[in-house]
Design an enzyme around this catalytic site. Structure first.
Site, PDB file in Angstrom:
ATOM      1  CD  GLU A  10      -1.316  -1.206  -3.878  1.00  0.00           C
ATOM      2  OE1 GLU A  10      -1.245  -1.481  -2.521  1.00  0.00           O
ATOM      3  OE2 GLU A  10      -2.000  -1.772  -4.594  1.00  0.00           O
ATOM      4  N   GLY A  16       0.988  -1.216   0.127  1.00  0.00           N
ATOM      5  CA  GLY A  16      -0.147   0.056   0.065  1.00  0.00           C
ATOM      6  C   GLY A  16       0.943   1.309  -0.021  1.00  0.00           C
TER       7      GLY A  16
END
Ligand code: COA
Length: 260
Positions: free
Chosen positions: A114, A111
């Site tokens: 991301e 994440g």
């Protein structure tokens, strides 16, 4: 606004958002994502903010991923909702009406990678490390990683990173086009601020509409994208900032943009 998991301050029209869970390497739990959501809503509506710099607290990490202690409890239905929630927030960042610079100061995994990819410009410290190690946990990237990585680098490099879970350093991330620039750790923040100030000194309607046109390339064909560009170009020509920018050039003076 009182946040528990992020730090937020505005200086000289630059918003600084710092993910602040250094003891967990700034892993994104549900509360942190909820705070990011409300923080970026506030940033969207604050006319005094021109640009955002997002970074991680502490020496070690930008963000070491989604919080694995929360991941561990998911079933199939929760998993889909979990992914959609993260995607919603990262889309909110990508579609923000002002630019977002990621100052990647350490681990940007899962994440974290991301989140950095949802930002418009990525600057990295020489200590930064990037990767999508989800396969090691028996999952796939769920906050946009499969899509944004494939678009940013290319499908074969994305496949290699996602399928192996390998972690790459900042220079390799630069080589494959994942980051814009790499700096010594002690320089990273001042370089991010320098860049933010430069962008902040431009006509802010033009900055916002440039970003809209660039982000739209993910969804539009080239033909539709060119139509959209012409619409936005026309919009710019209707602004006071456009008159000011072009007049200032002709009068050999510095423009004074008013975001109007
Ligand atoms: N979720 C929850 N907690 C995390 C985390 C994550 N993604 N990443 C790190 N942490 C926690 C660790 O559990 C540890 O907590 P503890 O001190 O309470 O045990 C703390 O952060 C420090 O991490 P640690 O693993 O001890 O640091 P390290 O320097 O040895 O290793 C990493 C650093 C980044 C290599 C390692 O933490 C790691 O692999 N993290 C997970 C990365 C990942 O898979 N991310 C994708 C998730 S979808």
């Amino acid at each position: 606004m009182n946040y528990q998991n992020i730090l937020f301050e505005v200086k000289n029209r630059i918003a600084f958002v710092t993910i602040n869970r250094p003891d967990k390497l700034n892993a994104l739990n549900h509360d942190t994502l909820t705070e990011l959501k409300s923080c970026f809503e506030l940033i969207r509506n604050d006319n005094e903010i021109n640009i955002v710099i997002i970074t991680g607290a502490g020496e070690k990490a930008f963000v070491a991923g989604a919080d694995i202690s929360e991941l561990n409890k998911l079933n199939e239905a929760d998993g889909k909702a979990f992914s959609e929630f993260g995607q919603e927030i990262f889309n909110q960042i990508e579609n923000l009406n002002k630019p977002v610079i990621a100052a990647v100061n350490g681990f940007a995994l899962g994440g974290g990678c991301e989140l950095a990819m949802a930002c418009h410009i990525r600057l990295a410290s020489e200590k930064a490390k990037f990767g999508q190690p989800e396969v090691n946990l028996g999952i796939i990237p769920g906050y946009g990683g499969t899509q944004r990585l494939a678009r940013l680098v290319n499908t074969c490099r994305a496949a290699e990173l996602v399928l192996t879970g390998d972690i790459i350093d900042a220079n390799e991330a630069y080589r494959i086009g994942l980051v814009n620039k790499v700096y010594a750790p002690e320089e990273l923040m001042s370089k991010a601020v320098e860049l933010a100030e430069k962008i902040s000194s431009k006509g802010q309607i033009a900055v916002e509409l440039s970003l809209k046109a660039i982000v739209s390339t993910d969804d539009l064909s080239e033909t539709d994208g060119l139509k959209y560009e012409a619409d936005l170009f026309g919009k710019c020509c209707g602004t006071d900032d456009f008159k000011e920018g072009t007049s200032a050039f002709l009068e050999k003076r510095k423009p004074e943009f008013k975001k109007k």
